[in-house]
Design a protein around this motif. Structure first.
Motif, mmCIF file in Angstrom:
data_model
loop_
_atom_site.group_PDB
_atom_site.id
_atom_site.type_symbol
_atom_site.label_atom_id
_atom_site.label_comp_id
_atom_site.label_asym_id
_atom_site.label_seq_id
_atom_site.Cartn_x
_atom_site.Cartn_y
_atom_site.Cartn_z
ATOM 1 N N ALA A 84 0.843 -1.193 0.000
ATOM 2 C CA ALA A 84 0.000 0.000 0.000
ATOM 3 C C ALA A 84 0.875 1.239 0.000
ATOM 4 N N SER A 85 0.221 2.415 -0.163
ATOM 5 C CA SER A 85 0.965 3.670 -0.216
ATOM 6 C C SER A 85 0.675 4.581 0.963
ATOM 7 N N SER A 86 -0.132 4.113 1.927
ATOM 8 C CA SER A 86 -0.358 4.882 3.146
ATOM 9 C C SER A 86 -0.584 3.906 4.295
ATOM 10 N N ASP A 87 -0.293 4.366 5.512
ATOM 11 C CA ASP A 87 -0.492 3.515 6.690
ATOM 12 C C ASP A 87 -1.935 3.066 6.813
ATOM 13 N N GLU A 88 -2.884 4.016 6.630
ATOM 14 C CA GLU A 88 -4.295 3.665 6.801
ATOM 15 C C GLU A 88 -4.736 2.623 5.785
ATOM 16 N N ASP A 89 -4.304 2.766 4.530
ATOM 17 C CA ASP A 89 -4.657 1.766 3.515
ATOM 18 C C ASP A 89 -4.064 0.410 3.858
ATOM 19 N N LEU A 90 -2.837 0.411 4.382
ATOM 20 C CA LEU A 90 -2.157 -0.841 4.723
ATOM 21 C C LEU A 90 -2.943 -1.612 5.784
ATOM 22 N N PHE A 91 -3.354 -0.913 6.836
ATOM 23 C CA PHE A 91 -4.036 -1.609 7.928
ATOM 24 C C PHE A 91 -5.501 -1.879 7.605
ATOM 25 N N MET A 92 -6.114 -1.047 6.758
ATOM 26 C CA MET A 92 -7.460 -1.369 6.299
ATOM 27 C C MET A 92 -7.433 -2.663 5.482
ATOM 28 N N ALA A 93 -6.436 -2.774 4.616
ATOM 29 C CA ALA A 93 -6.311 -3.996 3.812
ATOM 30 C C ALA A 93 -6.006 -5.197 4.697
ATOM 31 N N GLN A 94 -5.189 -5.004 5.741
ATOM 32 C CA GLN A 94 -4.926 -6.116 6.656
ATOM 33 C C GLN A 94 -6.224 -6.610 7.276
ATOM 34 N N GLY A 95 -7.076 -5.698 7.722
ATOM 35 C CA GLY A 95 -8.356 -6.104 8.293
ATOM 36 C C GLY A 95 -9.217 -6.849 7.298
ATOM 37 N N TYR A 96 -9.250 -6.374 6.062
ATOM 38 C CA TYR A 96 -10.066 -7.027 5.034
ATOM 39 C C TYR A 96 -9.566 -8.440 4.749
ATOM 40 N N VAL A 97 -8.259 -8.575 4.575
ATOM 41 C CA VAL A 97 -7.684 -9.869 4.197
ATOM 42 C C VAL A 97 -7.796 -10.874 5.342
ATOM 43 N N GLN A 98 -7.527 -10.455 6.570
ATOM 44 C CA GLN A 98 -7.668 -11.380 7.690
ATOM 45 C C GLN A 98 -9.115 -11.821 7.847
ATOM 46 N N ALA A 99 -10.062 -10.919 7.628
ATOM 47 C CA ALA A 99 -11.473 -11.298 7.707
ATOM 48 C C ALA A 99 -11.828 -12.291 6.604
ATOM 49 N N GLN A 100 -11.242 -12.128 5.429
ATOM 50 C CA GLN A 100 -11.471 -13.095 4.351
ATOM 51 C C GLN A 100 -11.152 -14.523 4.797
ATOM 52 N N ASP A 101 -10.024 -14.662 5.477
ATOM 53 C CA ASP A 101 -9.538 -15.991 5.843
ATOM 54 C C ASP A 101 -10.018 -16.464 7.211
#
Length: 928
Positions: A84-101
């Motif tokens: 990602a290109s920002s801290d907020e995007d990085l951790f938002m994506a982490q939440g999305y991906v962990q929820a996926q799995d």
């Protein structure tokens, strides 16, 4: 359960092999679904229903809230690397991906931390919820979020929650996981939105399972009903400082020690000296002593029934972590290894992940990879581009139990009655009526004893209206625990993730207040280090936290906390390595504070130290694979002590029936190298002898209140090789007398037996006769009896032919889904659970596949992951997880790492952009 799964050949499957494997799984799934359709009377789960919850890993998905595109690159094991290109995007994506799995796992965790399991699973969880509400983890987490966490940490938590909720948006239960589809048959449960506090509360649950010596505190107090001071001292021997080295060994606390020598004793500075515990009970009367016994016995029952977060309710948990400086390694740069020992769970408590800023800057600060908790942003253990770190539980004493004198108006404190602080909690129950409870707190903490109806009967002395109408008067037990105060551990996670050097790391560690952990460190510039962080209390003279204290006496209260700059640490020690494996941090004679009276006794740490030192003494250099091999060391320290004695025992035909058969088993120990390999018959026999020694020497002498509960493993018979028959089960601890306590067999018991070995006529070596088996009046008689009993125990379990015996047939791992896999109907257990695996290793070995001697030989805790970080070339680091990335049954990544984990193999751990691209199988783009 699925067919028997033993250790594989360890060969890396090719892509065609993996595709065949996935097709095979689908065939099994079709059969399983047919079975389910029959069992449920026509309710049919199609393959599409099962696959509906599998994550999308290719293409693109639009997410509201992102400021720019995020790439999610997954390797062949489904492990994601996020760019990602920002801290907020990085951790938002982490939440999305962990929820996926892993969302189902995340949802269960937050219901546990908030005491709301009954909302998901009904009335069976009401008592657990009552206790968890009394502790109030979610309340403290909310207070942390509101008052103590930094603005940046809150921003990251909000971004993470936004990502989880973006995943949930518009999904039905069946689209989230198979478990929700199953729960849908029983209730209309719908997951609520994720909140930042849900993430913070998980650290409280982790701290609870790693809480230190609270169980020892209870056990010691209960022992006084049957044992005298000398006998209790026999069972809690001092730490063997002369034999097993401490973590910090030189220099780093000399200045602190001198300060105290000049300024007065440690006790005058507000610390216990760790001497006699006789003062710890204060001036309690005999009625108080009786009250303490009854209250603690009841509390033990409550604690045994609690669900666990990461450990086995605080029992037997340990970990290994060590770091070797470049002067002793092949690469010339440090190597760092870590393998935390936690309860076996499916999915694993860990989730592997990389969090990468495309360009590290003030806008996007992270380039880190390692092991995360699903449900929490950031990386808990791993490395960034500059440093690496590992953790083991320090075991420092941060909990104290207090016996309280209760009255209708409150509790006694310095001869005055102080009103309780109270709150009312409403527990909602799926399929049932809600229940209200009142939580009472003293100035020491919540009254844990209020949560047991039996304790109320014992504690009540009069019928008096109180602030808590569901509770009575008399005595109670309260808990003082550092985790019940707001802290900053969540800040520490992000600070460590972006630390660039030792100074950054030490500063980050000071924020890690609970649970207190041993932190080992290495960096790409060649430095190594260790630091002990944590909010660690000091106590008044006469109180060392080893037994419950009188809550009515102000002198028993904590006097403060050890300052951060007075906590032990080491940096670049001359020996060139640092080992932490739950042993004593410092020699008590060289440090002014009592950190705990209950260290691990150092069996694992000293073995690791010896393995490293022997390599150095031979002039060799240590490689990444050497570190891996050390993690797999199966050597039994207690066997080295006992086997020479056992081989000298004369199995006399006049004393022993069928003595020839016993001698045949005894001969297995001749020439045995004390290695507990899965295929070793000698290891199987020795561990059975060890278990029977403990039962005969101590089992009938300990108070029955100390009997171990909750550790019995309901498993398929040990001699099966096919699928487990759900109708033919045996309880591995079924032989244990319900009224007899049994030691768990951990390294404290190693030290107990070692200290008694030379006293051959000690009363501990006596045991009465049983049936046609003779009693014992000395050590060798008892050892002979244990050898006889072990022979016939294994004959019953494994057959009379000792050529067919093996440790792995006894010592097996079953992976169970932690909710429906343990409490659900049989067909769901069949669908969700996996195993068994026949494992090497054992209790208190470096390869700590732990088993509890009170409950049989089955594996109850494991190295939950293993990693070796190469600071010379981070792309040559290695890692493995217990299960896999996915929490979805029948997903290819549900347990795809387990065979390799059981074989002791490690996977390649890609970090650099080029290495990640080379290992990428699937790419998903998250777009604004």
């Amino acid at each position: 359960m699925p067919p028997n799964t033993t250790a594989s050949t360890g060969q890396q499957p090719g892509k065609s092999g993996r595709k065949k494997g996935r097709r095979a799984r689908l065939i099994v799934l079709v059969l399983a679904l047919a079975l389910i359709a029959g069992v449920t009377g026509g309710a049919y789960w199609s393959i599409s229903t099962v696959r509906a919850s599998f994550p999308q890993t290719k293409g693109s998905i639009s997410l509201d809230g992102l400021s720019g595109p995020v790439d999610v690159k997954r390797d062949d094991y489904g492990i994601p690397q996020i760019y990602a290109s920002s801290d907020e995007d990085l951790f938002m994506a982490q939440g999305y991906v962990q929820a996926q799995d892993r969302f189902y796992e995340m949802d269960v965790r937050r219901h546990m931390t908030s005491g709301r399991l009954s909302e998901m699973f009904g009335k069976s969880q009401v008592e657990n919820d009552e206790f968890l509400r009394t502790l109030g983890w979610d309340r403290i987490a909310q207070e942390e979020y509101d008052k103590t966490l930094s603005a940046s940490t809150k921003k990251y938590l909000q971004a993470y929650a936004k990502g989880v909720n973006a995943y949930l948006d518009g999904k039905d239960n069946k689209d989230i996981s198979l478990e929700y589809a199953a729960l849908g048959f029983a209730n209309d449960y719908k997951p609520a939105k994720w909140t930042p506090v849900d993430s913070v509360a998980w650290l409280k649950a982790m701290a609870w399972d790693l809480r230190g010596n609270m169980q020892d505190e209870i056990d010691r107090a209960l022992m006084t009903s049957r044992l005298g001071p000398k006998e209790i001292a026999d069972l809690y021997p001092g730490y063997p400082y002369s034999r097993n080295k401490t973590i910090v060994q030189s220099g780093q606390y000399d200045e602190i020690t001198k300060t105290f020598e000049q300024g007065g004793s440690a006790s005058t500075a507000g610390s216990s000296t760790g001497g006699s515990t006789s003062g710890s009970t204060g001036t309690a009367s005999s009625s108080a002593a009786n009250g303490l016994q009854s209250q603690l016995a009841g509390l033990q029952d409550v604690l045994d029934g609690l669900p666990t977060a990461v450990g086995v309710n605080g029992n037997g948990i340990g970990s290994n972590s060590w770091v070797v400086a470049g002067k002793h390694t092949i690469t010339g740069k440090p190597l760092l290894a870590n393998d935390p020992h936690l309860s076996a769970s499916l999915p694993s408590v860990w989730y592997q992940m990389g969090l990468h800023c495309r360009a590290v800057s003030s806008k996007c600060q992270y380039d880190v990879s390692g092991y995360t908790f699903a449900g929490m942003p950031g990386v808990i253990i791993g490395h960034n581009q500059n440093i690496s770190w590992g953790m083991t539980n320090s075991g420092v004493d941060v909990t104290d139990l207090y016996l309280e004198k209760l009255s209708g108006d409150g509790y006694l404190y310095d001869a005055k009655t102080v009103p309780f602080k109270t709150r009312e909690e409403t527990i909602k129950v799926a399929g049932g009526e809600s229940k209200k409870i009142v939580v009472r707190e003293t100035n020491n903490g919540p009254l844990l004893s209020d949560r047991s109806s039996e304790l109320v009967k014992v504690g009540k002395k009069a019928s008096v209206n109180t602030a808590a109408p569901d509770r009575g008067d008399g005595y109670g037990i309260s808990l003082r625990w550092t985790a019940l105060d707001p802290g900053t551990s969540m800040d520490a996670v992000f600070a460590m993730n972006k630390a660039a050097d030792w100074n950054d790391f030490r500063a980050a560690a000071t924020l890690f207040d609970v649970p207190s952990q041993n932190l080992v460190y290495a960096d790409t510039k060649g430095h190594i280090g260790y630091t002990l962080p944590g909010k660690i209390p000091t106590r008044a003279s006469g109180y060392d936290g080893s037994v419950p204290a009188p809550g009515w006496d102000s002198k028993s209260r904590w006097t403060g906390y050890i300052d951060d700059d007075e906590l032990p640490y080491e940096y670049d020690p001359s020996r060139g390595y640092i080992v932490t494996a739950n042993q004593a941090v410092v020699d008590k004679t060289k440090y002014p504070y009592t950190l705990t009276t209950d260290w691990g006794y150092g069996s694992r740490s000293q073995r690791i130290t010896d393995l490293i030192q022997s390599k150095i003494d031979d002039g060799g250099k240590i490689s990444t694979d050497d570190m891996r091999q050390m993690q797999l060391d199966n050597s039994s320290e207690i066997a080295k002590l006992l086997v020479p004695k056992l081989l000298k025992i004369d199995i006399d035909d006049k004393k022993v029936r069928d003595a020839e058969d016993v001698r045949e088993a005894q001969e297995l120990l001749e020439g045995w190298d004390y290695t507990q390999d899965a295929d070793s018959a000698a290891a199987a026999y020795f561990n059975s002898v060890w278990r029977n020694i403990l039962k005969l020497a101590f089992g009938n002498k300990l108070p029955k209140e100390l009997r171990v509960k909750g550790q019995c493993l309901l498993v398929d018979p040990v001699n099966t090789t096919g699928p487990a028959d759900q109708t033919d089960k045996v309880r591995e601890c079924g032989e244990r007398d319900a009224d007899q306590a049994q030691p768990d067999g951990g390294d404290r018991w190693f030290e107990v037996v070692r200290s008694l070995m030379d006293d051959e006529d000690s009363d501990w070596w006596t045991t009465p006769s049983s049936g046609n088996r003779p009693g014992a009046t000395n050590r060798d008689d008892l050892f002979m009896r244990a050898m006889v009993d072990a022979r016939w125990e294994l004959t019953a379990k494994l057959g009379k032919d000792i050529d067919t015996w093996s440790w792995g047939r006894l010592h097996r791992l079953f992976l169970k889904n932690q909710t429906l896999g343990t409490e659900g109907p049989g067909f769901l257990q069949y669908a969700l659970n996996r195993g068994p695996w026949k494992l090497s290793g054992g209790e208190a070995t470096v390869n700590a596949t732990g088993w509890n001697a009170a409950g049989g030989y089955g594996v109850v805790w494991v190295p939950s992951m293993r990693m070796v970080v190469n600071l010379g070339d981070l792309d040559k680091s290695k890692w493995i997880n217990l299960t896999g990335a996915s929490g979805h049954a029948y997903n290819a990544h549900y347990t795809d790492q387990t065979d390799k984990w059981a074989d002791g193999e490690l996977l390649d751990w890609s970090f650099s952009d080029g290495a990640v691209d080379e290992s990428t199988e699937d790419t998903l783009v998250l777009r604004p």
